[in-house]
Write a protein that holds these residues in place. Structure first.
Motif, PDB file in Angstrom:
ATOM      1  N   ASP A   1      14.362   8.616  51.854  1.00  0.00           N
ATOM      2  CA  ASP A   1      14.388   9.595  52.949  1.00  0.00           C
ATOM      3  C   ASP A   1      15.806   9.780  53.479  1.00  0.00           C
ATOM      4  O   ASP A   1      16.255  10.911  53.707  1.00  0.00           O
ATOM      5  CB  ASP A   1      13.479   9.123  54.089  1.00  0.00           C
ATOM      6  CG  ASP A   1      12.055   9.642  53.932  1.00  0.00           C
ATOM      7  OD1 ASP A   1      11.886  10.672  53.245  1.00  0.00           O
ATOM      8  OD2 ASP A   1      11.141   9.021  54.479  1.00  0.00           O
ATOM      9  N   ARG A   2      16.498   8.675  53.687  1.00  0.00           N
ATOM     10  CA  ARG A   2      17.879   8.757  54.180  1.00  0.00           C
ATOM     11  C   ARG A   2      18.757   9.514  53.173  1.00  0.00           C
ATOM     12  O   ARG A   2      19.589  10.353  53.555  1.00  0.00           O
ATOM     13  CB  ARG A   2      18.447   7.351  54.408  1.00  0.00           C
ATOM     14  CG  ARG A   2      17.806   6.596  55.555  1.00  0.00           C
ATOM     15  CD  ARG A   2      18.451   5.220  55.698  1.00  0.00           C
ATOM     16  NE  ARG A   2      17.834   4.435  56.756  1.00  0.00           N
ATOM     17  CZ  ARG A   2      18.187   4.485  58.041  1.00  0.00           C
ATOM     18  NH1 ARG A   2      19.162   5.313  58.410  1.00  0.00           N
ATOM     19  NH2 ARG A   2      17.590   3.731  58.945  1.00  0.00           N
TER      20      ARG A   2
ATOM     21  N   ARG B   1      10.812  18.311  54.647  1.00  0.00           N
ATOM     22  CA  ARG B   1      10.672  16.939  55.135  1.00  0.00           C
ATOM     23  C   ARG B   1       9.198  16.567  55.185  1.00  0.00           C
ATOM     24  O   ARG B   1       8.469  16.961  56.087  1.00  0.00           O
ATOM     25  CB  ARG B   1      11.303  16.803  56.531  1.00  0.00           C
ATOM     26  CG  ARG B   1      12.799  17.040  56.531  1.00  0.00           C
ATOM     27  CD  ARG B   1      13.535  15.872  55.864  1.00  0.00           C
ATOM     28  NE  ARG B   1      14.959  16.193  55.694  1.00  0.00           N
ATOM     29  CZ  ARG B   1      15.500  16.535  54.546  1.00  0.00           C
ATOM     30  NH1 ARG B   1      14.736  16.623  53.476  1.00  0.00           N
ATOM     31  NH2 ARG B   1      16.795  16.781  54.452  1.00  0.00           N
TER      32      ARG B   1
ATOM     33  N   ASP C   1      17.810  11.715  50.976  1.00  0.00           N
ATOM     34  CA  ASP C   1      17.421  13.127  50.941  1.00  0.00           C
ATOM     35  C   ASP C   1      18.009  13.891  52.121  1.00  0.00           C
ATOM     36  O   ASP C   1      18.404  15.058  51.996  1.00  0.00           O
ATOM     37  CB  ASP C   1      15.899  13.232  50.935  1.00  0.00           C
ATOM     38  CG  ASP C   1      15.414  14.620  50.542  1.00  0.00           C
ATOM     39  OD1 ASP C   1      16.243  15.427  50.076  1.00  0.00           O
ATOM     40  OD2 ASP C   1      14.212  14.889  50.681  1.00  0.00           O
ATOM     41  N   GLU C   2      18.086  13.235  53.279  1.00  0.00           N
ATOM     42  CA  GLU C   2      18.652  13.889  54.455  1.00  0.00           C
ATOM     43  C   GLU C   2      20.133  14.199  54.276  1.00  0.00           C
ATOM     44  O   GLU C   2      20.650  15.185  54.798  1.00  0.00           O
ATOM     45  CB  GLU C   2      18.468  12.986  55.686  1.00  0.00           C
ATOM     46  CG  GLU C   2      17.013  12.863  56.144  1.00  0.00           C
ATOM     47  CD  GLU C   2      16.839  11.802  57.210  1.00  0.00           C
ATOM     48  OE1 GLU C   2      17.872  11.237  57.651  1.00  0.00           O
ATOM     49  OE2 GLU C   2      15.691  11.510  57.588  1.00  0.00           O
ATOM     50  N   ALA C   3      20.809  13.360  53.493  1.00  0.00           N
ATOM     51  CA  ALA C   3      22.260  13.499  53.352  1.00  0.00           C
ATOM     52  C   ALA C   3      22.674  14.320  52.137  1.00  0.00           C
ATOM     53  O   ALA C   3      23.776  14.880  52.117  1.00  0.00           O
ATOM     54  CB  ALA C   3      22.907  12.114  53.262  1.00  0.00           C
TER      55      ALA C   3
ATOM     56  N   HIS D   1      24.213  17.828  52.342  1.00  0.00           N
ATOM     57  CA  HIS D   1      25.341  18.022  53.251  1.00  0.00           C
ATOM     58  C   HIS D   1      26.634  17.368  52.765  1.00  0.00           C
ATOM     59  O   HIS D   1      27.721  17.895  53.030  1.00  0.00           O
ATOM     60  CB  HIS D   1      24.986  17.471  54.640  1.00  0.00           C
ATOM     61  CG  HIS D   1      23.754  18.103  55.224  1.00  0.00           C
ATOM     62  ND1 HIS D   1      23.730  19.407  55.660  1.00  0.00           N
ATOM     63  CD2 HIS D   1      22.502  17.607  55.421  1.00  0.00           C
ATOM     64  CE1 HIS D   1      22.510  19.691  56.108  1.00  0.00           C
ATOM     65  NE2 HIS D   1      21.748  18.615  55.978  1.00  0.00           N
TER      66      HIS D   1
END
Length: 574
Positions: free
Chosen positions: A426-427, A493, A429-431, A434
């Motif tokens: 998850d972490r 998400r 995927d969030e980054a 970007h």
């Protein structure tokens, strides 16, 4: 054979659109040309043929060329039994006719000459190239008779040879294969001998091929091959000028009987003496960027000397050879860069007491396809071991760079945060969208650790990747389909889940990328079943042998994707 579903009521087959590369080759030929498949249906046609025969490309494609074009002298459909082109076509041989009749789009009859030759483009299907010329009215007026043997090659035959040279040389990206095909094209058709001198990337000259026709075969004189002296900057001798890209020239034994002005001239004298060449043409081999070498064609037994009229044809062949060799060199250079990059990026397996681990990376056959697949295994701060395998969308060096970014970020997150695999992903995927160049990617992240009872436990999360395969020591194999979630980089998400499994003693866990199970004409389910059956049959093999044999047996020879494979074997216990 085409079935009923492949044709319309007019007998027109429904073909796939012709490959852009094939069409561009035909456009470069300079005369009316089309290509038919192994059943005689037109698969590509150039603008010259459209104009000559008054038919748009759409009226050619998919049609049987014989039925569409061939007529007798009265304009009636020509029976197939009387068609000389058809007979040569089925025999897969080169043939020509000085006079024949084709029907144009407006119904008029056109008197033509034609030549056909088997078309080889490196693909799985055979084809035939057809070249067509409209016959001109006989010229009037006196014309001095010449020796037919000394006449330059007829225009149609010359175009056919250049077309064959283009199609054969551009259908391989291997330097040695390019040279072999070049040799077969010119010997014995144009000469008794062919000599190729290539300039290496270190500006050294290497006599790469010295080949002559002997009976029905070709013989290589290896004692005349090898390193050559440097290219002299001012020498007026033909080979020196060709290697500088100055010009092509005629040459003979007398050319090199004078006092040699360089080491290359000494080697040329030796060549003429050893081969008995009495007449030669020497032409530069150029690409669009540089001079790559020189092509020498020599005649020893042929009583007809080369003349200036032969130079344009030899120059055209050498130019096409230069483009093909340059492409092959660029391919090999790119492949070497990509493989070196992969070797530096992909890690060594950590030593974990009690576990066996091995990994394999198999690059794609095409250098432009190298890059996106990866594996990893590393120790975590809490003593467990992380396992990962993934595939970055894209197939090039940018994908390889994106893979490295993804892997390094994964290592940092997994080491710093003592969290389940789902939260680590998850972490990531969030980054990913970007701070990386990765658009989308699939992956599996797992952690494996020994429990208090001595068994090894696996926990994992799956981000859109093919599921792991677990094979017991006695050959029972099943996929671990739990813990499945969406791939990385979508911007969606959704909660990711973890799954857990205990590895039976002596069992083997297999993580892999989709290049292992994909094959032309095969579904992913079929590929996964194929992998499961072979992995089960190999369960008794030592882990290194198991991994190598899985790759050998399962990966399809026509798959153009790279493959990453990570195998872990649990201890057998007591």
């Amino acid at each position: 054979m085409a079935g009923p579903e492949d044709t319309d009521p007019l007998g027109k087959r429904s073909p796939a659109a012709p490959a852009a590369g094939l069409t561009s080759v035909l456009e470069a030929i300079g005369t009316a040309a089309y290509v038919v498949d192994e059943e005689g249906h037109v698969v590509a046609v150039n603008a010259h043929a459209e104009q000559l025969l008054g038919r748009p490309a759409e009226s050619f494609l998919g049609r049987d060329a014989h039925d569409l074009l061939h007529r007798d002298v009265h304009g009636h459909p020509l029976p197939r039994s009387q068609c000389r082109m058809r007979q040569a076509f089925h025999a897969r041989r080169t043939a020509q006719a000085e006079k024949d009749y084709f029907e144009c789009g407006d119904g008029t009859l056109l008197t033509v000459s034609w030549m056909i030759t088997p078309y080889e483009a490196g693909g799985p299907e055979a084809g035939t190239l057809v070249l067509v010329h409209a016959l001109r009215a006989p010229e009037t007026g006196g014309r001095p008779e010449t020796d037919p043997a000394a006449e330059p090659m007829p225009e149609l035959e010359r175009l056919a040879l250049l077309a064959e040279t283009t199609t054969r040389l551009t259908s391989t990206l291997d330097v040695e294969e390019t040279l072999r095909r070049l040799t077969e094209l010119v010997v014995p058709r144009l000469a008794d001998w062919v000599v190729v001198d290539l300039i290496t990337e270190r500006d050294e000259v290497w006599r790469t091929a010295v080949v002559h026709a002997e009976g029905d075969g070709l013989v290589r004189l290896e004692e005349l091959q090898g390193p050559m002296p440097p290219v002299p900057a001012e020498s007026p001798m033909p080979l020196s000028r060709a290697l500088r890209g100055v010009a092509s020239a005629l040459a003979g034994p007398r050319t090199y009987q004078r006092e040699p002005d360089s080491g290359i001239a000494v080697e040329q004298r030796r060549l003429f003496e050893a081969t008995g060449i009495r007449s030669a043409v020497i032409a530069p081999i150029r690409s669009t960027r540089a001079v790559l070498g020189a092509l020498t064609l020599g005649r020893a037994k042929d009583p007809v000397d080369f003349t200036a009229a032969d130079l344009p044809l030899i120059e055209d062949i050498a130019r096409r050879a230069g483009l093909a060799l340059d492409n092959a060199r660029l391919y090999q250079r790119q492949r070497k860069v990509a493989e070196t990059m992969q070797n530096h990026l992909l890690p060594q397996m950590p030593r974990v007491p009690g576990l066996e681990m091995t990994a394999r990376y198999l690059p794609a056959p095409d250098a432009s396809q190298v890059g996106g697949d990866w594996y990893d295994a590393f120790s975590l701060s809490d003593g467990a071991t992380a396992l990962a395998v993934g595939d970055v969308v894209g197939h090039d060096l940018e994908a390889a760079a994106g893979m490295a970014q993804l892997r390094n970020m994964l290592r940092a997150y997994a080491w710093a945060h003592k969290e389940p695999p789902s939260r680590i992903v998850d972490r990531l995927d969030e980054a990913v969208m970007h701070i990386t160049d990765v658009s989308m990617a699939t992956m599996i992240l797992a952690r494996i650790e020994e429990r208090d009872d001595g068994h090894w436990e696996l926990s994992w999360t799956n981000a859109g990747h093919p599921p792991p395969l677990l094979i017991s020591h006695d050959g029972l194999a099943h996929y671990l389909t739990d813990g499945h979630g969406i791939l990385l980089g979508t911007g969606v998400r959704t909660p990711r889940t973890d799954a857990t499994a205990v590895l039976p003693p002596g069992s083997t866990l297999l993580l892999y990328t989709d290049g292992l199970i994909e094959a032309p004409g095969q579904t992913l389910d079929e590929g996964m079943d194929h992998l499961r059956r072979h992995a089960a049959a190999l369960a008794h093999r030592p882990l290194t042998s198991f991994t190598d044999q899985v790759l050998h047996r399962v990966r399809h020879v026509r798959n153009d994707d790279d493959v990453a494979l990570l195998a872990v074997r649990a201890p057998t216990g007591t």
